[in-house]
Design a protein around this motif. Structure first.
Motif: not given
Length: 245
Positions: A101-115
């Protein structure tokens, strides 16, 4: 590769996640649900529950053969790369199929500041400008409580309890976490950054929505590369449908 048709299917489910528990609830008395030993052991399952390690890929292969396992399902955490690698090697040695089971990762959305960071060293460097981080990495930060910089106070959320340190608070909690609960926690603790794995799923996603609302950066640990398996599923329902078939 498909399970042998000349003998009953006996599943070994490698778990420890909420998704794995959903699968375990559909298994029968002949099947085995394996846990590493962290967290609460479920008591309401029809299948056998096994707690503890196997001794690497060789030990797992011996277990598969001795217990006449005909199918291994890897439903461990997306960051449990060593366990996933051991499962693939053990299944190859024991000549049984390995599903994952390979659960999909989250995807950055508008307004996100992922580093994005690749390891603990990069994480610490990215964290340097901040004062009140919320760690949602599991146990790893507990090994570094004596390394907290003087200007920082950490909040570490993980499954097991642990005594607080002079510059850290340990929150023993298990998801799912609600949006309202996360909003209240963030407001009370005044976090200025969130540290997370890209675990995917809905159980712990609310923290990302609150970070977006409060315009807080998220230091995100990249997912490790996982080995290919005989069949891979990104949804519990699809995997259960294939298992019943």
């Amino acid at each position: 590769m498909t399970p042998a048709t000349t003998q009953p299917v006996r599943v070994l489910l490698l778990g420890g996640t909420g998704d794995a528990l959903k699968i375990a609830r559909q298994l029968g008395p002949a099947d085995v649900y394996s846990l590493a030993g962290l967290g609460k052991v479920p008591e309401d399952l029809s299948c056998e529950v096994r707690v503890g390690g196997f001794g690497g890929s060789e030990g797992l292969a011996r277990y598969i053969e001795s217990e006449k396992i005909t199918l291994v399902i890897d439903a461990t955490h997306p960051y449990a790369a060593q366990i996933s690698a051991n499962a693939v090697r053990a299944c190859a040695a024991a000549r049984v199929p390995c599903w994952a089971l390979r659960r999909p990762g989250w995807q950055a959305q508008s307004g996100d500041d992922w580093r994005m960071v690749g390891d603990w060293h990069e994480l610490v460097a990215a964290l340097a400008p901040f004062r009140r981080p919320l760690f949602t990495l599991g146990r790893e930060p507990l090994a570094h409580l004596d390394e907290i910089p003087p200007h920082q106070f950490w909040t570490v959320r993980c499954l097991e309890s642990h005594k607080d340190s002079p510059r850290a608070r340990i929150l023993a909690a298990r998801g799912p976490f609600t949006l309202e609960g996360e909003r209240a926690l963030f407001a009370l603790q005044a976090f200025d950054v969130v540290v997370s794995k890209n675990s995917g799923g809905s159980a712990t996603e609310a923290k990302l929505e609150v970070a977006r609302e409060r315009r807080l950066p998220v230091i995100m640990l990249r997912r490790p590369a996982l080995p290919a398996t005989d069949r891979e599923f990104d949804d519990v329902a699809d995997l259960l449908h294939a298992l019943r078939a």
